[in-house]
Design a protein around this motif. Structure first.
Motif, short mmCIF file in Angstrom:
data_model
loop_
_atom_site.label_atom_id
_atom_site.label_comp_id
_atom_site.label_asym_id
_atom_site.label_seq_id
_atom_site.Cartn_x
_atom_site.Cartn_y
_atom_site.Cartn_z
N SER A 13 5.78 7.92 0.45
CA SER A 13 6.20 6.64 1.00
C SER A 13 7.71 6.43 0.78
CB SER A 13 5.37 5.56 0.30
OG SER A 13 5.60 4.32 0.81
N ALA A 70 3.44 7.47 6.48
CA ALA A 70 3.08 6.79 5.22
C ALA A 70 2.19 5.59 5.50
CB ALA A 70 4.33 6.38 4.44
N THR A 82 1.30 9.29 -3.30
CA THR A 82 1.44 8.22 -2.32
C THR A 82 2.83 7.61 -2.41
OG1 THR A 82 -0.90 7.71 -2.49
CG2 THR A 82 0.51 6.00 -1.55
N CYS A 115 4.85 3.80 -9.63
CA CYS A 115 3.55 4.48 -9.70
C CYS A 115 3.24 4.87 -11.14
CB CYS A 115 3.53 5.73 -8.80
SG CYS A 115 4.82 6.92 -9.17
N ASP A 143 0.81 -1.22 0.00
CA ASP A 143 0.00 0.00 0.00
C ASP A 143 0.84 1.27 0.00
OD1 ASP A 143 0.33 -1.24 2.71
OD2 ASP A 143 -0.27 0.77 3.30
N GLY A 144 2.17 1.16 0.21
CA GLY A 144 3.05 2.31 0.08
C GLY A 144 3.69 2.36 -1.29
#
Lengths: 135, 478
Positions: free
Chosen positions: B344, B394, B340, B321, B309-310
């Motif tokens: 992170s 984060a 995000t 990403c 999730d990071g």
């Protein structure tokens, strides 16, 4: 095409007032006026459809020729939506333009590329004509 | 500070320490972002705001990624509440990065990316107009975007004449270079890029004979079918594909055939269409050559890296990403995902021993279930807190992004936690008026829901701890 067979006084339109994109069957009366909608799920959609059928408008986005070899085409858009039927006419006008100075998003390329009852429509730069780094 | 100049500041006073390899300096940063499209720009800005010293590496001459050639509008409706064109959206993100004094290394093509032995981190070598570039960082964010599927990958038969292009290449040729690649063309694939180029070609005076789609439904959005095809009376033919390309030096035409339910051409249905261009809009694939050289595990559903999730991959300190992670539709959601990943990665790079020792962390897999073609992230981290320790950053709510396998009406998606005994507990749910494969959607998994699932200091071995999470879709009956 897999469109359903329609009577002459009917048309299928996609409402784009919201992302749903409802498919709406529009029925016209003998005078060509809108009689009924079938498939529009909300009031906002019906209002959008009435406007759209009377007078469809679109944002025109394209590019203009420049004199710069490092940035040969500048992306542009009209300052507001213009009639769908005029897009190709306006494209022909844009073909005659040439950008000779570096421009940035928001700069006016041409103050009046089109005019209607609401006034002048300008052509606005959307790209940033930065010079690439020197070697 | 400069707003319009090229990105790289001088060597005096530049951020990051320096060392040397022979006559070349090594520039060191807390983290490096690879790619200056919307994902990379948002990641860099978020990392800098979180206190990390970072730098963006870009192979092209100018930043902005694919947005530079997406001259149509519809961008920014969520992020800025405005309807922007791609280049305008990119400019906003570029200005944000420049205002934060983040260096942009343009025209820099990476030739090697390696993990540093021992202490960890990454070493990168690249070629730029200034010569060889050496970079090192503790964390790396891959925002390298995606590639187009080509004729090779969809087994197109025939000679190899000039005039076969992918839709994105046509977009580059028209919008960036100012070339018209064909005068009369056929478009194979009804995805959004193909539809947008059908309109663009028509506006520039080319004839688009038709758009052909092998499936029985168009894959692009209804608003694009309306505004790109119907507006210009360009026919859309479903259940039809190109079986052969004709012409020796240049495309002279294509053979089209109807297909059956298994997408096999129906004999006798062939017809020849003369044209001088065939444009392929047959899909996008995340670009992960660098990730693969670093041993990153990829998800066969997205063709991008497996992440938590990071947005961290299975390689410590390596984040991903944007379209490189999974192909997205909206730049707005790519920017959010980039933020995000950047935050992170910053936390990771700046993390000290005390931060890491605050508690024991474990993660559980998150599965898409039967109804979704994919769901990202693939793992969700849980932290088991020790008394008195600081909560590491984060670790906010988890934004899960997904696509549904087939068009669905009114429905409800839930994220369910399942423990060792098979007990199920719903952690989040969201309602949708409709879901389409062409429109990626989101569901938020609140951190508070995860915390409540794991009371006190329970860990992986305790009853009630989740061993996996799953997405469950329930359709409302019409």
């Amino acid at each position: 095409m897999t469109e359903p067979v329609m009577e002459a006084a009917e048309r299928m339109v996609t409402c784009i007032a919201c992302p749903r994109g409802c498919r709406v069957t529009v029925r016209f009366d003998a005078q060509g006026r809108v009689e009924t909608f079938d498939g529009a799920r909300c009031k906002r959609g019906r209002l959008w459809l009435e406007k759209e059928l009377a007078h469809p408008l679109r944002m025109l986005t394209t590019t203009v020729r420049t004199v710069f070899s490092d940035f040969p085409r500048l992306p542009v858009r009209t300052s507001r939506d213009i009639p769908l039927g005029e897009l190709l006419v306006v494209m022909k006008r844009i073909e005659t333009l040439e950008v000779s100075r570096r421009m940035w998003p928001g700069d006016v390329v041409e103050p009046e590329i089109f005019r209607d009852e609401e006034g002048a429509v300008a052509l606005i730069a959307t790209g940033a004509m930065e010079q690439p780094e020197k070697e | 500070m400069k707003m319009h100049g090229p990105g790289l500041p001088g060597s005096g006073g530049s951020p990051g320490g320096t060392g040397s390899i022979g006559s070349s300096r090594i520039r060191r940063f807390d983290l490096l972002v690879l790619g200056s499209g919307p994902a990379g720009l948002a990641a860099a800005a978020a990392a800098k705001r979180a206190g990390a010293d970072c730098c963006v590496v870009e192979r092209e001459e100018r930043p902005g990624g694919i947005l530079k050639q997406c001259i149509h509008d519809g961008f920014g409706l969520v992020r800025f509440k405005e309807r922007l064109t791609g280049p305008e959206y990119a400019w906003r993100e570029i200005e944000a990065v420049r205002n934060l004094d983040i260096p942009l290394l343009l025209s820099t093509y990476l030739t090697r990316v390696e993990r540093l032995p021992g202490s960890g981190g990454f070493a990168l070598t690249g070629l730029s107009s200034r010569g060889v570039v050496h970079l090192e960082s503790k964390a790396l964010v891959l925002a390298t975007g995606c590639r187009e599927r080509t004729g090779r990958q969809i087994f197109l038969h025939g000679s190899r004449p000039a005039g076969v292009f992918t839709a994105g290449l046509v977009q580059y040729m028209i919008n960036i270079q100012g070339y018209l690649p064909a005068r009369r063309c056929v478009i194979l694939g009804s995805g959004d890029i193909g539809l947008i180029m059908a309109r663009r070609l028509t506006l520039e005076g080319a004839e688009v004979e038709g758009v052909y789609e092998i499936m029985d439904k168009p894959s692009g959005l209804p608003r694009n079918i309306a505004q790109c095809l119907e507006d210009f009376s360009i026919p859309l033919h479903l259940s039809t594909t190109v079986t052969r390309v004709h012409g020796r030096e240049r495309v002279e035409g294509v053979t089209l055939a109807r297909v059956d339910g298994s997408r096999q051409p129906l004999p006798g249905s062939e017809r020849f269409v003369p044209c001088d261009g065939l444009i392929l809009s047959v899909g996008l694939i995340p670009e992960n050559e660098i990730a693969e050289t670093l041993g990153v595990e990829l998800d066969p559903l997205t063709l991008g890296p497996v992440v938590d999730d990071g947005m961290m991959t299975n390689v410590d300190g390596l984040f991903c990403c944007g379209n490189a992670l999974h192909v997205s539709d909206l730049a707005d959601s790519v920017s959010a995902a980039g933020e995000t990943a950047g935050a992170s990665a910053a936390f990771y790079a700046l993390g000290s021993a005390e931060g890491r020792g605050a508690g024991e962390e474990f993660s559980v897999p998150l599965y898409p279930g039967n109804a979704l073609s994919y769901l990202v992230p693939h793992r969700v981290r849980f932290l088991v807190r020790q008394a008195g320790a600081q909560t590491p950053g984060a670790a906010g709510d988890v934004c899960c992004r997904f696509r549904v396998k087939r068009e669905t009406g009114k429905c409800r998606l839930a994220i369910v936690g399942i423990d060792r005994e098979g007990e199920r507990r719903e952690l989040a749910d969201s309602r949708y008026p409709f879901l389409r494969p062409a429109e990626m959607e989101e569901i938020v998994l609140p951190r508070s829901a995860l915390a409540s699932f794991l009371p006190g200091s329970a860990g992986p071995g305790f009853p009630g701890s989740p061993v996996r999470l799953e997405a469950v879709l329930e359709e409302d009956d019409a």
